[in-house]
Scaffold this motif. Sequence first.
Motif, PDB file in Angstrom:
ATOM      1  N   PRO A   1       0.821  -1.223   0.000  1.00 54.24           N
ATOM      2  CA  PRO A   1       0.000   0.000   0.000  1.00 54.24           C
ATOM      3  C   PRO A   1       0.853   1.270   0.000  1.00 54.24           C
ATOM      4  CG  PRO A   1      -0.817  -1.581   1.611  1.00 54.24           C
ATOM      5  CD  PRO A   1       0.519  -2.063   1.173  1.00 54.24           C
ATOM      6  N   GLY A   2       1.973   1.217   0.728  1.00 53.21           N
ATOM      7  CA  GLY A   2       2.854   2.380   0.759  1.00 53.21           C
ATOM      8  C   GLY A   2       3.508   2.647  -0.581  1.00 53.21           C
ATOM      9  N   LYS A   3       3.932   1.600  -1.253  1.00 49.33           N
ATOM     10  CA  LYS A   3       4.534   1.764  -2.574  1.00 49.33           C
ATOM     11  C   LYS A   3       3.534   2.367  -3.558  1.00 49.33           C
ATOM     12  CE  LYS A   3       7.877  -2.029  -2.145  1.00 49.33           C
ATOM     13  NZ  LYS A   3       8.279  -3.353  -2.674  1.00 49.33           N
ATOM     14  N   LYS A   4       2.266   1.917  -3.474  1.00 52.54           N
ATOM     15  CA  LYS A   4       1.226   2.482  -4.341  1.00 52.54           C
ATOM     16  C   LYS A   4       1.031   3.966  -4.047  1.00 52.54           C
ATOM     17  CE  LYS A   4      -0.424  -1.169  -6.623  1.00 52.54           C
ATOM     18  NZ  LYS A   4      -0.402  -1.260  -8.097  1.00 52.54           N
ATOM     19  N   ALA A   5       1.003   4.316  -2.757  1.00 49.67           N
ATOM     20  CA  ALA A   5       0.785   5.712  -2.363  1.00 49.67           C
ATOM     21  C   ALA A   5       1.923   6.596  -2.851  1.00 49.67           C
ATOM     22  CB  ALA A   5       0.645   5.803  -0.850  1.00 49.67           C
TER      23      ALA A   5
ATOM     24  N   MET B   1     -13.413  -4.109   5.583  1.00 47.08           N
ATOM     25  CA  MET B   1     -13.045  -5.394   6.179  1.00 47.08           C
ATOM     26  C   MET B   1     -12.828  -6.461   5.110  1.00 47.08           C
ATOM     27  SD  MET B   1     -15.614  -5.423   9.453  1.00 47.08           S
ATOM     28  CE  MET B   1     -14.968  -6.960  10.095  1.00 47.08           C
ATOM     29  N   ARG B   2     -13.388  -6.255   3.914  1.00 49.34           N
ATOM     30  CA  ARG B   2     -13.243  -7.237   2.837  1.00 49.34           C
ATOM     31  C   ARG B   2     -12.058  -6.927   1.918  1.00 49.34           C
ATOM     32  NH1 ARG B   2     -18.851  -6.188   1.797  1.00 49.34           N
ATOM     33  NH2 ARG B   2     -18.353  -5.784  -0.391  1.00 49.34           N
ATOM     34  N   ASP B   3     -11.293  -5.905   2.238  1.00 47.03           N
ATOM     35  CA  ASP B   3     -10.154  -5.515   1.395  1.00 47.03           C
ATOM     36  C   ASP B   3      -8.967  -6.422   1.685  1.00 47.03           C
ATOM     37  OD1 ASP B   3      -8.235  -4.253  -0.134  1.00 47.03           O
ATOM     38  OD2 ASP B   3      -7.838  -2.703   1.366  1.00 47.03           O
ATOM     39  N   GLU B   4      -8.724  -7.383   0.811  1.00 52.47           N
ATOM     40  CA  GLU B   4      -7.673  -8.365   1.055  1.00 52.47           C
ATOM     41  C   GLU B   4      -6.275  -7.800   0.824  1.00 52.47           C
ATOM     42  OE1 GLU B   4      -8.529 -11.781  -1.290  1.00 52.47           O
ATOM     43  OE2 GLU B   4     -10.386 -12.267  -0.215  1.00 52.47           O
ATOM     44  N   GLY B   5      -6.155  -6.752   0.038  1.00 55.34           N
ATOM     45  CA  GLY B   5      -4.846  -6.191  -0.257  1.00 55.34           C
ATOM     46  C   GLY B   5      -4.402  -5.095   0.681  1.00 55.34           C
ATOM     47  N   HIS B   6      -5.289  -4.618   1.550  1.00 61.69           N
ATOM     48  CA  HIS B   6      -4.991  -3.579   2.539  1.00 61.69           C
ATOM     49  C   HIS B   6      -4.734  -2.209   1.917  1.00 61.69           C
ATOM     50  CE1 HIS B   6      -3.642  -2.050   6.474  1.00 61.69           C
ATOM     51  NE2 HIS B   6      -4.041  -3.199   6.981  1.00 61.69           N
ATOM     52  N   VAL B   7      -4.901  -2.079   0.603  1.00 65.18           N
ATOM     53  CA  VAL B   7      -4.641  -0.792  -0.050  1.00 65.18           C
ATOM     54  C   VAL B   7      -5.791   0.173   0.186  1.00 65.18           C
ATOM     55  CG1 VAL B   7      -4.227   0.363  -2.254  1.00 65.18           C
ATOM     56  CG2 VAL B   7      -3.170  -1.860  -1.790  1.00 65.18           C
ATOM     57  N   GLU B   8      -7.018  -0.255  -0.095  1.00 62.22           N
ATOM     58  CA  GLU B   8      -8.159   0.620   0.178  1.00 62.22           C
ATOM     59  C   GLU B   8      -8.273   0.911   1.661  1.00 62.22           C
ATOM     60  OE1 GLU B   8     -13.014   0.749   0.090  1.00 62.22           O
ATOM     61  OE2 GLU B   8     -12.016  -0.703  -1.206  1.00 62.22           O
TER      62      GLU B   8
END
Length: 449
Positions: free
Chosen positions: A43-47, A192-199
């Motif tokens: 998620p940090g790399k995406k941000a 809670m359904r976000d499996e990638g933790h990005v959202e």
Amino acid sequence: MQRLSAYIARALRKPLPQPVAEKTKHHLLDTIAAMVSGSRLPPGKKAISFARTLGGAKEAGVAGSRIVTAAANAALANGMLAHADETDDSHARSQTHPGCGVVAAALAMAERERSSGTALLRAVALGYDVCCRLTQSLNAVEFRAAGHSTHSFGPTFGAAAAAGALAGLREQGVRHLLSYAAQQASGISCWMRDEGHVEKAFDFGGMPARNGVAAATMVAHGFTGVDDVFSGERNFFAVYGRAPDPGELVRGLGEDYEIMNADIKRWPVGSPIQAPLDSLLELIRAHRVRAEDIERLVVRVAHLGANTTDNRDMPDICMQHLCAVMVLDGTVSFRSSHDGKRMRDRKVLELRRRIQLRGDEELTQAMPRREGIVEIGLKDGREFRHHTRSVRGTPGNPMTRAEVDAKSYDLARPVVGSARARKLCDAIWSLEGIRDVRTLRPLLRAPSP
């Protein structure tokens, strides 16, 4: 509205009591370290890659990179970095993670305004007060159960308050600031359904921090708005409250500091897993429990915590996996809790087959306290049980300065190097001596290629 707006407008002129200033440093350092470590997670790399496309005035830096961008952009990225995994702080009663939204916004605005370390410290404490009181005024547990994301609502207002104070808004401007925050308040708990933790990183940290800074900078630029968003016709509570308590927004304000009720995670894992790991560590130390001796291991937590952590694919929020790692290693580190390959390790998988996770009604009733029980049955017939009622890092069992320092140094060192990580920790502990927060920026940057 009058009491809250006046308090926010004057907050930076009000010295913090010494214990509050110390606790605020704990949370500020803990969150900044989470940003730095989060810069190397997906998620940090995406941000960071997204922030690189935005451009904008060079007002604030993005941790773990060499990007300097507009304050709202930096707040968005740093908020996502801070919640790129499960390292950041939380506040049980308000059902929020205050730091990832509030600290990200305050740091960006403090850089923009070239604020002092003392101003940053007071703004962060203010942000926690407003963030936590906001969702508490809506009855946080019920509000979240209805599908709203308390983790987005509270930090949006906390971020706005911190940023608005640093922008030097007067009472009338703060009234408009709160209205712009209310217009941007949103979030549903399907995260809670976000499996990638990005959202989820966006919902918890990036969105609230960005929206709070946007509200503050727009009002500072001269934007005007509604004077009384918390009262009058079609007000915030009329829209969102089932049985709201608006008085919670100002009850004890200036005397009872919500940052004193916030939790710092001892372990870099999901909140429901904290208590079981504390219990396991106590049992391992007291009885020298080894993996090969265990016949069965039963973990009991509240139903919501069990549902959230049951056999998840992400290592840092998988209860069974992390309990196995704790037994095998005798501890859980940032590296071990994020090692995806370890989830396929033969020894881990063999032990996981003996671990059961159960939702417990009694522990559900104890919410928002996140208690946990671990029961171990050994092959020789002995049985042990430990019930953790006050997790390490909670107000009832707080971490020491040395423990927070060690955790933060461990998080920052792999990204910025040993020397810079040490300087970063030392700088936050002596924050009152910093005249311009921009002097922290080099300590947060990624090393040169």
